[in-house]
Design a protein around this motif. Structure first.
Motif, short mmCIF file in Angstrom:
data_model
loop_
_atom_site.label_atom_id
_atom_site.label_comp_id
_atom_site.label_asym_id
_atom_site.label_seq_id
_atom_site.Cartn_x
_atom_site.Cartn_y
_atom_site.Cartn_z
N TRP A 212 0.83 -1.20 0.00
CA TRP A 212 0.00 0.00 0.00
C TRP A 212 0.87 1.25 0.00
O TRP A 212 1.97 1.25 0.50
CB TRP A 212 -0.96 0.02 1.19
CG TRP A 212 -0.30 0.05 2.55
CD1 TRP A 212 0.03 -1.03 3.32
CD2 TRP A 212 0.12 1.21 3.29
NE1 TRP A 212 0.61 -0.62 4.49
CE2 TRP A 212 0.68 0.75 4.50
CE3 TRP A 212 0.07 2.58 3.05
CZ2 TRP A 212 1.20 1.63 5.47
CZ3 TRP A 212 0.58 3.46 4.01
CH2 TRP A 212 1.13 2.97 5.20
N LYS A 213 0.32 2.32 -0.59
CA LYS A 213 1.03 3.59 -0.68
C LYS A 213 0.01 4.72 -0.51
O LYS A 213 -0.97 4.78 -1.22
CB LYS A 213 1.72 3.72 -2.04
CG LYS A 213 2.45 5.05 -2.29
CD LYS A 213 3.73 5.12 -1.51
CE LYS A 213 4.68 6.20 -2.03
NZ LYS A 213 4.10 7.55 -2.05
N LEU A 214 0.25 5.59 0.46
CA LEU A 214 -0.63 6.72 0.72
C LEU A 214 -0.23 7.91 -0.15
O LEU A 214 0.95 8.24 -0.25
CB LEU A 214 -0.56 7.12 2.20
CG LEU A 214 -1.38 8.35 2.63
CD1 LEU A 214 -2.87 8.07 2.49
CD2 LEU A 214 -1.04 8.74 4.06
N GLU A 215 -1.23 8.55 -0.77
CA GLU A 215 -0.98 9.76 -1.56
C GLU A 215 -2.07 10.77 -1.24
O GLU A 215 -3.05 10.47 -0.55
CB GLU A 215 -0.96 9.46 -3.06
CG GLU A 215 0.26 8.70 -3.54
CD GLU A 215 1.55 9.49 -3.40
OE1 GLU A 215 1.49 10.70 -3.09
OE2 GLU A 215 2.63 8.91 -3.60
N HIS A 216 -1.90 11.98 -1.75
CA HIS A 216 -2.89 13.03 -1.54
C HIS A 216 -3.07 13.81 -2.82
O HIS A 216 -2.09 14.17 -3.49
CB HIS A 216 -2.45 13.98 -0.42
CG HIS A 216 -3.47 15.03 -0.08
ND1 HIS A 216 -3.62 16.18 -0.81
CD2 HIS A 216 -4.41 15.07 0.90
CE1 HIS A 216 -4.59 16.90 -0.30
NE2 HIS A 216 -5.09 16.26 0.73
N GLY A 217 -4.33 14.07 -3.17
CA GLY A 217 -4.64 14.88 -4.34
C GLY A 217 -5.37 16.14 -3.91
O GLY A 217 -6.13 16.13 -2.94
N SER A 218 -5.13 17.23 -4.61
CA SER A 218 -5.72 18.51 -4.22
C SER A 218 -7.24 18.47 -4.25
O SER A 218 -7.90 19.15 -3.46
CB SER A 218 -5.21 19.62 -5.14
OG SER A 218 -5.48 19.31 -6.50
N ASP A 219 -7.82 17.67 -5.13
CA ASP A 219 -9.28 17.55 -5.22
C ASP A 219 -9.82 16.33 -4.50
O ASP A 219 -10.90 16.38 -3.90
CB ASP A 219 -9.73 17.50 -6.69
CG ASP A 219 -9.41 18.79 -7.43
OD1 ASP A 219 -9.50 19.86 -6.80
OD2 ASP A 219 -9.07 18.71 -8.62
N LYS A 220 -9.07 15.24 -4.54
CA LYS A 220 -9.57 13.98 -3.99
C LYS A 220 -9.15 13.72 -2.56
O LYS A 220 -9.65 12.81 -1.92
CB LYS A 220 -9.10 12.82 -4.88
CG LYS A 220 -9.51 12.96 -6.34
CD LYS A 220 -9.00 11.80 -7.15
CE LYS A 220 -9.37 11.94 -8.61
NZ LYS A 220 -8.61 13.00 -9.29
N GLY A 221 -8.20 14.48 -2.06
CA GLY A 221 -7.74 14.27 -0.69
C GLY A 221 -6.87 13.02 -0.58
O GLY A 221 -6.26 12.57 -1.55
N PHE A 222 -6.81 12.44 0.61
CA PHE A 222 -5.98 11.27 0.84
C PHE A 222 -6.59 10.04 0.18
O PHE A 222 -7.81 9.84 0.19
CB PHE A 222 -5.80 11.01 2.34
CG PHE A 222 -4.92 12.03 3.01
CD1 PHE A 222 -3.55 12.01 2.83
CD2 PHE A 222 -5.47 13.03 3.81
CE1 PHE A 222 -2.72 12.95 3.43
CE2 PHE A 222 -4.66 13.98 4.42
CZ PHE A 222 -3.29 13.94 4.22
N HIS A 223 -5.73 9.20 -0.39
CA HIS A 223 -6.17 7.97 -1.01
C HIS A 223 -5.00 6.99 -1.05
O HIS A 223 -3.84 7.37 -0.85
CB HIS A 223 -6.70 8.22 -2.43
CG HIS A 223 -5.74 8.95 -3.31
ND1 HIS A 223 -5.69 10.34 -3.37
CD2 HIS A 223 -4.77 8.52 -4.15
CE1 HIS A 223 -4.76 10.72 -4.22
NE2 HIS A 223 -4.17 9.62 -4.71
N TYR A 224 -5.32 5.73 -1.30
CA TYR A 224 -4.30 4.67 -1.29
C TYR A 224 -4.17 4.02 -2.66
O TYR A 224 -5.17 3.73 -3.33
CB TYR A 224 -4.67 3.59 -0.28
CG TYR A 224 -4.54 4.01 1.16
CD1 TYR A 224 -3.30 4.02 1.80
CD2 TYR A 224 -5.66 4.40 1.89
CE1 TYR A 224 -3.18 4.41 3.12
CE2 TYR A 224 -5.55 4.80 3.22
CZ TYR A 224 -4.30 4.80 3.82
OH TYR A 224 -4.19 5.19 5.13
#
Length: 338
Positions: A212-224
């Motif tokens: 698993w890898k955590l990321e963040h998008g300016s529109d979608k917020g945190f996601h894996y």
């Protein structure tokens, strides 16, 4: 790309990674360049203008890059040292694209002072890049990024030593737009809930590993970004299985707050497909799987999410081949850092 079931794909798409890669490359070229970046040009009417030399043209490319000026990235991510270097010095010099536009070369105010400011900015970048502190930070950052990729590829190789075939699923798990403000702590809680339930849910009965890898998008917020590995001798229909996992995240784990993207549903769109059924001896598929793993870590080569704790993880490696079946314990599968 159409999204399935309100699905989410990582906001950090490959074009962002490519722009970061270009930013790092052009910064290195700027550091290697010599001479003044700009000169003062005065025409016959006495008007002052900015003359672009080679280093000045490079700086102009960098100032134009959106990812370097987007403060949302700087607030959540730690840039690779080369990129951090250019971002800081551009900000310190107050550089704007309008100053470096070919179509607006005439400078307002004291043109001579502005040329000195811009040339001074380039000189400071070159000087800092040569100092020991910067080189130490660069080496440390690069070791960390390479270490993650090395550990994950070794993990996948270990799985193939134990299983002759792996059914590989690639699923992105996130939150609906109205829940894009979900905190990092809440996202972590949902992830831990998901993995805890894998021990009691038959859906994961033949799962032998995950990344698993955590990321963040300016529109979608945190996601894996998730990769699930199943024993290929026991399960098939990867697209269906990936969808079931996505639906489980959406309806059970997040209670309707979640969305997902099922990468296995349309494998034909991938130029180099490393998901689905992968045989131990199928070298082209193994190579493509390696590229899929690289995708999970590629953003870290240029920009790392500032996480509260771990930002990446994997299930512990399986027992050696020949060992008895996986124990069915009450506790969730143990993880280790990737």
């Amino acid at each position: 790309m159409p999204l399935e079931n309100g699905d989410v794909q990582g906001d950090l798409e490959m074009e962002v990674v490519c722009e970061l890669k270009r930013a790092s490359f052009w910064t290195q070229q700027l550091i290697k360049s010599e001479g003044d970046a700009f000169e003062l040009y005065v025409d016959a009417n006495g008007s002052s203008a900015l003359k672009f030399n080679g280093p000045g043209k490079i700086l102009r490319k960098l100032v134009r890059m959106h990812v370097l000026s987007d403060k949302r990235f700087g607030e959540l991510y730690r840039f690779e040292p080369y990129i951090d270097l250019i971002v800081r010095h551009i900000a310190d010099a107050g550089l704007q694209y309008t100053y470096l536009s070919y179509t607006r070369a005439v400078l307002n105010g004291d043109a001579k002072l502005l040329v000195e400011l811009f040339n001074g900015c380039v000189d400071k970048i070159r000087q800092e890049a040569k100092c020991k502190q910067f080189q130490s930070a660069l080496n440390s950052y690069q070791r960390s990024g390479n270490k993650n990729y090395k550990e994950l590829t070794e993990y996948v190789d270990t799985l193939f030593e134990r299983y002759s075939r792996l059914l590989v699923l690639r699923v992105d798990l996130g939150y609906r737009k109205e829940f894009s403000k979900t905190t990092q702590a809440e996202a972590k809680k949902d992830r831990e809930h998901l993995f805890q339930n894998t021990r009691s849910n038959k859906l994961f009965g033949d799962m032998v590993g995950y990344i698993w890898k955590l990321e963040h998008g300016s529109d979608k917020g945190f996601h894996y970004h998730m990769m699930f590995f199943f024993d290929g001798s026991k399960v098939r229909e990867d697209g269906t299985l990936a969808k079931l996992i996505g639906e489980y995240w959406k309806t059970t784990i997040t209670k309707g707050r979640g969305v997902y993207y099922n990468c296995n549903a349309d494998k034909s769109r991938y130029k180099s497909c490393g998901i689905g059924m992968v045989d131990h001896w199928n070298n082209p598929m193994r190579d493509s799987l390696g590229k899929a793993v690289l995708y999970l870590t590629k953003i870290d080569l240029y920009m790392k999410l500032q996480t509260e704790g771990r930002g990446m993880g994997k299930m512990l490696s399986p027992d050696p081949k020949g060992a008895r079946g996986r124990p069915r314990a009450v506790s969730p599968p143990r993880e280790c850092m990737a």
